[in-house]
Design a protein around this motif. Structure first.
Motif, PDB file in Angstrom:
ATOM      1  N   GLN A 462       0.806  -1.220   0.000  1.00  0.00           N
ATOM      2  CA  GLN A 462       0.000   0.000   0.000  1.00  0.00           C
ATOM      3  C   GLN A 462       0.844   1.277   0.000  1.00  0.00           C
ATOM      4  N   ALA A 463       2.142   1.159   0.220  1.00  0.00           N
ATOM      5  CA  ALA A 463       2.989   2.348   0.364  1.00  0.00           C
ATOM      6  C   ALA A 463       3.290   2.999  -0.989  1.00  0.00           C
ATOM      7  N   THR A 464       3.657   4.280  -0.940  1.00  0.00           N
ATOM      8  CA  THR A 464       4.102   4.981  -2.147  1.00  0.00           C
ATOM      9  C   THR A 464       5.540   4.549  -2.440  1.00  0.00           C
ATOM     10  N   PRO A 465       6.033   4.820  -3.659  1.00  0.00           N
ATOM     11  CA  PRO A 465       7.409   4.407  -3.964  1.00  0.00           C
ATOM     12  C   PRO A 465       8.430   4.929  -2.952  1.00  0.00           C
ATOM     13  N   LEU A 564      12.126   2.662 -14.129  1.00  0.00           N
ATOM     14  CA  LEU A 564      12.747   1.797 -13.122  1.00  0.00           C
ATOM     15  C   LEU A 564      12.238   2.247 -11.759  1.00  0.00           C
ATOM     16  N   ASN A 565      12.272   1.364 -10.791  1.00  0.00           N
ATOM     17  CA  ASN A 565      11.872   1.767  -9.443  1.00  0.00           C
ATOM     18  C   ASN A 565      13.070   2.429  -8.741  1.00  0.00           C
ATOM     19  N   PRO A 566      12.864   2.989  -7.529  1.00  0.00           N
ATOM     20  CA  PRO A 566      13.980   3.709  -6.884  1.00  0.00           C
ATOM     21  C   PRO A 566      15.223   2.840  -6.652  1.00  0.00           C
ATOM     22  N   ALA A 567      15.064   1.519  -6.626  1.00  0.00           N
ATOM     23  CA  ALA A 567      16.232   0.655  -6.427  1.00  0.00           C
ATOM     24  C   ALA A 567      16.925   0.331  -7.754  1.00  0.00           C
ATOM     25  N   THR A 595      12.965  -7.450  -9.943  1.00  0.00           N
ATOM     26  CA  THR A 595      11.827  -6.594  -9.591  1.00  0.00           C
ATOM     27  C   THR A 595      11.949  -6.057  -8.169  1.00  0.00           C
ATOM     28  N   PHE A 596      13.092  -6.262  -7.544  1.00  0.00           N
ATOM     29  CA  PHE A 596      13.256  -5.824  -6.158  1.00  0.00           C
ATOM     30  C   PHE A 596      13.132  -4.301  -6.032  1.00  0.00           C
TER      31      PHE A 596
END
Ligand SMILES: Cc1cc2nc3c(=O)[nH]c(=O)nc-3n(C[C@H](O)[C@H](O)[C@H](O)COP(=O)(O)OP(=O)(O)OC[C@H]3O[C@@H](n4cnc5c(N)ncnc54)[C@H](O)[C@@H]3O)c2cc1C
Lengths: 649, 142
Positions: A462-465, A564-567, A595-596
């Motif tokens: 449920q959290a934001t990025p 890409l995600n922040p990681a 996908t981590f």
């Protein structure tokens, strides 16, 4: 390199990704959770502002300044304080080599007050090497994307253009890229949800789905009889997780008349982790169970050898995959639905060790724990010697165990465990805190358990990025399993002196006159620089799965401008779809380490792979993918009965 | 187990009112050589209702655990406490809940043990087979 006074080399390991960060900055330097809450300038000087993601870090937490010839660290009334060399400090002067701790971040400071040269550190992206592959699968890394037909230049490939190349083409409903454990688990769900073997293809470079995983296990000293780090219910061969490995092992022991062992396993799963040590299955049992399931679901029919080169959308709502089925050959698969699970592309090396290997071309004395390094143990067993071990995760524990075994053959083996900092206390989250003993931080698995299917899974989803990055930093970090035998080993080693722990920040590793690696470290406190000699250095710090290290994923991300995600991994939805790749009816999903950093922490685990596969296949059912039916209730029970009788789904 | 609050409630309601109810109805019908009596049905409902409250407490305790988990051993301790609570309510505080006029501690212990063990075994096995998503949703099956 000369530096100006007040210039500091910071270095820390990112608690989320394990990546090394080594920025060179000039004071004043501010640390906090929110960029805008830190001052932009102080007394006319621009402030270097560093954002640290964690709920344990205050919005504006700490300031480092150059005050009258000293470097001063001042806590900014933060909730959890600033720790300098393990002591809570409101404000103090620091020396080079000191370590400040802000929430889960441990940051080493290196500087010279007189402006002499600072030790250089390499950028982290250079500190990686390809995961070595077995001879058979290895192939000259010749220009993967160039050999592709011109049609692959287009945003969407015309199917007719592919047929025009007269290269082999296969059309299929479901395609798994990688054919490792993530692929196998996804295919397992597809089969049980109704898809037939001839509708599915898996492309990879090893016919057994656990081949690569097994190799990494063997390299990092997990032989078949050793126990893994996942729980009884994490069964890659059984989507329900029942009966778990503990029940099966207990049953097996019971039949052999070993009642005591059987009860012991049952007691473990009943009372773990509070009243008993956590049960974990033997590697060999897990592989054997996967072999059985592979035959049951028709994996040999589904798997094809092939190194995947590139993936494109087609102009008819599908995906075209170009691959090499052998040397200098190219073939295509056109698939409606695609699943990517390519695992870890590279081993992560500490920058100073990578530099040593490159300069000396000596790949025997300095090794990564995930590459084949049996020669280290063989040589030590013959000649004795000293090993410097870096990293304090589970792999470090396994290496200590292996070296301890080597000591039975040759007692003249000693271990110097080099740690960046003492670990007086574990990570904190909410009302809970992680356990610490002898500077090792303990946790049954690589994430808190509730990340797989409990409260923490919900919170993260449920959290934001941004919040996700904070949470992952709080829950993450390097831990090892709370195994009694390992704890005892460490304690005995410390008592007998063959195992020692040294704290300090490595400045460089260079060969000495006998061509042995010498490590220079900056100790905290007055002792300054000291040098450590060793016969071998083992880097047990980790693996990397950033998208840009995989040519295949990098090409995909560049071609389609994927987020890409922040990681730095593939951004996926809560059901693990790469939304930007959606192509009419066509869907593309991802799984595993690639996908981590997204909606689920434990993506790189058996149970996590099952969760992601379940989400993805449920998504496909909702999209009315061919032959798939939602699995629940009696239908699910019926499928389980087939599993129990070893009948095809 | 790593239950969520909603998961605890849903699992409790489902298992108590299916597996638990079947066993309770057998007790009500005198199937175990006891006298026929509706008290077992009422007791089951009290266990469910109080349990919804206990579940809230357990979730708070779980927050103090790093893994935010709830091992089987703690499930048993919790069950022990919930049974004991009803006994204390009646025997020590002398509170007579409606429908439980014919209270008998011995029979209650037998009934409660049967219900609880049946529920525990079901939750450890059949639940996973019927609801493949249950273990990932903290015990939610809906
Ligand atoms: C040493 C170690 C121990 C672990 N222990 C546990 C444990 O105890 N319990 C647990 O739950 N998890 C554990 N894990 C984590 C996780 O379960 C494994 O890493 C698992 O193998 C991940 O599956 P995957 O499919 O993502 O990657 P892999 O199993 O590595 O599969 C990826 C496959 O893709 C192939 N591939 C990549 N690129 C291409 C391409 N371009 N073309 C064709 N094929 C390609 C690779 O060759 C590989 O075979 C461990 C991981 C490691 C490294």
């Amino acid at each position: 390199m000369s530096t100006i006074p007040g210039q500091i080399r910071l270095s820390w390991q990112d608690p989320v990704t394990g990546e090394q960060k080594n920025p060179l900055l000039t004071c004043p330097i501010a640390f906090g959770r929110e960029f805008a809450r830190m001052p932009a300038d102080l007394q006319g000087q621009r402030v270097a502002r560093i954002v640290l993601n964690s709920s344990q870090v205050s919005r504006y937490h700490t300031l480092i300044e150059w005050v009258q010839g000293h470097i001063q660290v001042t806590d900014q009334n933060s909730s959890n304080g600033t720790w300098v060399n393990g002591v809570l400090q409101p404000s103090c002067n620091v020396s080079s080599g000191d370590l400040i701790k802000i929430g889960p971040y441990e940051i080493a400071l290196m500087f010279t007050l007189d402006g002499r040269g600072l030790p250089t550190a390499e950028a982290s992206e250079q500190s990686i090497i390809q995961v070595p592959e077995p001879e058979a699968a290895a192939e000259p890394d010749a220009t993967p994307v160039n050999v592709l037909p011109p049609a692959f230049q287009a945003h969407q490939v015309g199917v007719q253009d592919l047929y025009a190349t007269q290269l082999p083409i296969e059309e299929i409903d479901y395609l798994a890229v990688g054919a490792g454990l993530g692929s196998f688990i996804w295919v397992n769900f597809l089969r049980i949800f109704g898809a037939a073997p001839q509708q599915i293809r898996a492309l990879g470079i090893a016919d057994r789905p656990y081949a690569r995983y097994q190799r990494l296990c063997l390299n990092s000293q997990i032989p078949p009889h050793e126990r893994l780090r996942s729980n009884s219910d994490s069964c890659p061969d059984n989507i329900w997780g029942w009966p778990g490995y503990a029940l099966r092992e207990a049953w097996h022991e019971f039949n052999k008349g070993k009642t005591k062992a059987a009860w012991h396993y049952l007691w473990q799963v009943f009372a773990e982790p509070t009243f008993a040590q956590t049960y974990t299955p033997r590697a060999g049992n897990v592989f054997a169970s996967i072999d059985r399931e592979a035959v049951r679901i028709g994996w040999p029919q589904i798997y094809r050898f092939g190194r995947v080169r590139a993936i494109r959308q087609t102009n008819d709502g599908r995906y075209a995959i170009a691959y090499s089925p052998g040397r200098r050959q190219t073939a295509f698969v056109i698939a409606r639905h695609v699943h990517l699970a390519t695992g870890y592309p590279v081993l992560q090396f500490l920058p100073d060790l990578k530099a040593y290997r490159e300069q000396t071309r000596d790949f025997k004395s300095v090794v990564n724990a995930y590459e084949d390094h049996n020669h280290v143990y063989e040589t030590l067993e013959r000649q004795g010697g000293t090993v410097i071990l870096r990293g304090r995760g589970i792999v470090a524990s396994r290496i200590i165990q292996r070296l301890h075994e080597a000591r039975h053959r040759n007692p003249h083996i000693s271990i110097l465990h080099l740690m960046r900092s003492p670990k007086p206390q574990g990570n904190r989250f909410g009302k809970a805190q992680r356990l610490v003993d002898n500077h090792f931080e303990f946790q049954p698995f690589n994430w808190p358990k509730a990340c797989w299917g409990g409260t923490l899974r919900e919170v993260l989803e449920q959290a934001t990025p941004d919040q996700r990055t904070n949470l992952l930093a709080d829950w993450g970090g390097t831990t090892t399993a709370d195994r009694l035998d390992w704890k005892q080993l460490v304690q005995t080693g410390l008592d007998q002196g063959w195992y020692q722990i040294t704290f300090g920040e490595v400045t460089r590793v260079v060969p000495n006159a006998q061509a042995r690696p010498t490590t220079y470290i900056q100790e905290q406190g007055p002792r300054g620089e000291i040098q450590l000699e060793a016969d071998f250095i083992i880097d047990a710090t980790g693996l990397d799965s950033k998208v840009k290290t995989s040519p295949l994923l990098n090409d995909l991300v560049t071609h389609y401008n994927l987020p890409l995600n922040p990681a730095g991994r593939l951004a996926v939805t809560n059901d693990f779809e790469l939304l930007e790749m959606r192509n009419q009816q066509g869907r593309m999903y991802g799984a595993g380490a690639i996908t981590f950093g997204g909606p689920y922490a434990a993506v790189d685990s058996f149970l996590g792979l099952q969760y992601t596969a379940l989400q993805a296949v449920d998504g496909l059912v909702a999209a009315r993918a061919p032959n798939l039916h939602r699995l629940n209730g009696l239908n699910s029970l019926r499928q389980w009965l087939k599993w129990a009788q070893n009948q095809a789904p | 187990m790593t239950p969520t609050l909603l998961g605890r409630w849903q699992t409790r309601l489902l298992l108590m009112e299916t597996v638990g109810l079947v066993i309770t109805l057998l007790f009500c019908g005198g199937f175990f050589g006891n006298e026929e009596n509706a008290i077992f049905f009422w007791l089951l409902q009290y266990i469910v209702v109080f349990g919804l409250g206990w579940d809230y407490l357990y979730i708070q305790i779980q927050n103090f655990r790093w893994d935010q988990d709830w091992p089987a051993a703690l499930q048993w301790l919790a069950a022990l406490w919930e049974g004991l609570f009803l006994i204390l309510l009646r025997e020590v505080a002398a509170i007579e809940l409606p429908g439980t006029e014919d209270w008998d501690s011995g029979l209650f212990i037998v009934h409660y043990s049967f219900v609880w063990i049946a529920i525990f075994i079901t939750s450890q096995s059949l639940m996973r087979l019927i609801f493949p998503r249950w273990r990932f949703r903290g015990g939610q099956w809906l």
